[in-house]
Design an enzyme around this catalytic site. Structure first.
Site: not given
Ligand code: AMP
Length: 386
Positions: A164, A11, A195, A75, A368, A268, A266, A225, A192, A314
């Site tokens: 995606h 990727n 971020n 990818r 993926e 969290r 984020d 976004r 999905h 995520g």
């Molecule tokens: P991704 O683009 O699929 O890697 O998702 C990343 C996003 O997942 C991060 O910016 C967080 O907002 C969210 N994320 C990751 N771990 C957690 C968690 N344990 N609880 C809540 N949100 C999470």
């Protein structure tokens, strides 16, 4: 001689290369890594990045020259209307990808560079491009076209491509497996939520609508976004606000979404701020959820019958609060979340709906790389049989 069954998945982004070596005989992940900060100091370019991938694999006894390596799967972000399936890479394919650069100016050049370097390293090895847009190419014209003048749209290739796709394809199929049914027999809404975030409506294994459009900017509220907005917002910001096109691009892609609304992208951190009464974080969360619920409702109507709503990526896999808020009050649609199952932590595909829920609610971790490896291997196996 034993058959080569390993696939290297690459990727290549603008400043990083992610890789995984997967054995398709059993799905085992033999190696994985990330080369970052391409263009800075130690890694001047993609050639140097791939050299270091090759070195790491070689040091682990699984170098690019290994006879066990069956293919490289790349990818690729934008396949336009030209690439609707995994594609064996030839000079002509690379040229066609180059012609698609205007549709994905940030992503396709990096993908192409990765492909060119990998082809130089192993010119004899089958290499396959798996496009992020491909799964959505099946969308009917009614979902894929914007309601603008047709000649103008066609002149500039303006239509909804979706992204995606590899994730939506993998997750919808795994959801059917989780339900013990064939993909052809189930209708699924895939959420999905990473971020970047997108929703799709998948009917019998075929994508019939998705929330991202010409670019990954349309649809859900994302980390940075905006997702959907009145297109006249751009005109207003330009004419009245005096913002340039590049400034608006930066605003909508990098300073909007959750980060624009509350300063954090984020989930969290947003959860934590809400727990201590932060009103900006609360509103950002509510806007995110409101949009998400609108898409669930819309895709329910698009599909007519829904067997499962599935969360992935995520946020979708981890944010208990998002699943609760998105799925609450939908009993009349046959959707009932089980709060205990939903709160349990796991890395496995699982159901989080109540026993009485007519529509299954599932959490299915996306993969993926495995999907790219599977499609790559499937293509070369087929080619060899013929
Ligand atoms: P991704 O683009 O699929 O890697 O998702 C990343 C996003 O997942 C991060 O910016 C967080 O907002 C969210 N994320 C990751 N771990 C957690 C968690 N344990 N609880 C809540 N949100 C999470």
């Amino acid at each position: 001689m034993t058959r080569a069954t390993r696939v290297l998945v690459l990727n290549s982004g603008s400043s990083s290369v992610k890789y995984q070596l997967i054995d398709m005989a059993d799905g085992a992940r033999l190696a994985a890594g990330l080369v970052e900060r391409i263009g800075e100091g130690a890694v001047p370019d993609h050639a140097a990045a791939l050299d270091s991938v090759a070195e790491a694999l070689g040091a682990a006894g699984m170098g690019l020259d290994s006879p066990d390596l069956a293919a490289i799967g790349h990818r690729a972000v934008h396949g336009g209307t030209r690439f609707t399936a995994p594609t064996l890479i030839t000079d002509e394919v690379v040229q066609a990808m180059r012609e698609l650069i205007p549709l994905a100016p940030l992503h396709n050049p990096a993908n192409i560079t990765g492909i060119e370097v990998a082809r130089k390293l192993r010119p004899d090895l089958p290499q396959v491009a798996v496009f992020d847009t491909a799964f959505h190419a099946a969308m009917p014209e009614s979902a894929a076209r914007y309601a603008i003048d047709t000649a103008t749209a066609d002149r500039w290739s303006v239509r909804r491509y979706g992204f995606h796709g590899t994730s939506h394809q993998y997750v919808s199929r795994r959801t059917a497996e989780l339900l013990g049914k064939s993909p052809e027999s189930v209708n699924v809404i895939v959420l999905h939520l990473g971020n970047g975030a997108s929703a799709s409506a998948v009917a019998g294994g075929v994508c019939v609508d998705t929330s991202m459009g010409l670019t990954p900017l349309e649809g859900l509220v994302m980390g940075t976004r905006s997702g959907d907005l009145d297109p006249a917002v751009l005109l207003h910001l330009h004419r009245v606000g005096g913002l340039s096109v590049d400034e608006i691009d930066d605003l909508l892609n990098r300073r909007s979404g959750l980060v624009g609304l509350c300063g954090d992208n984020d989930m969290r951190e947003i959860d934590r701020r809400i727990a201590v009464g932060d009103q900006r974080a609360r509103l950002a969360f509510d806007i995110y959820i409101h949009r998400l619920r609108k898409y669930v409702g819309a895709y329910y109507a698009v599909l007519g019958r829904v067997d499962a709503v599935v969360f992935t990526a995520g946020v979708g896999e981890n944010a208990v609060s998002v699943r609760v808020a998105a799925m609450s009050g939908l009993e009349a649609l046959g959707i009932e979340l089980d709060r205990t199952l939903n709160a349990a932590r796991s890395r496995e595909p699982r159901l989080v709906s109540g026993a009485g829920s007519r529509v299954a609610v599932a959490v299915v971790p996306t993969d993926e790389e495995l999907e790219i490896a599977g499609q790559t291997f499937g293509l070369i196996e087929n080619a060899q049989e013929r």
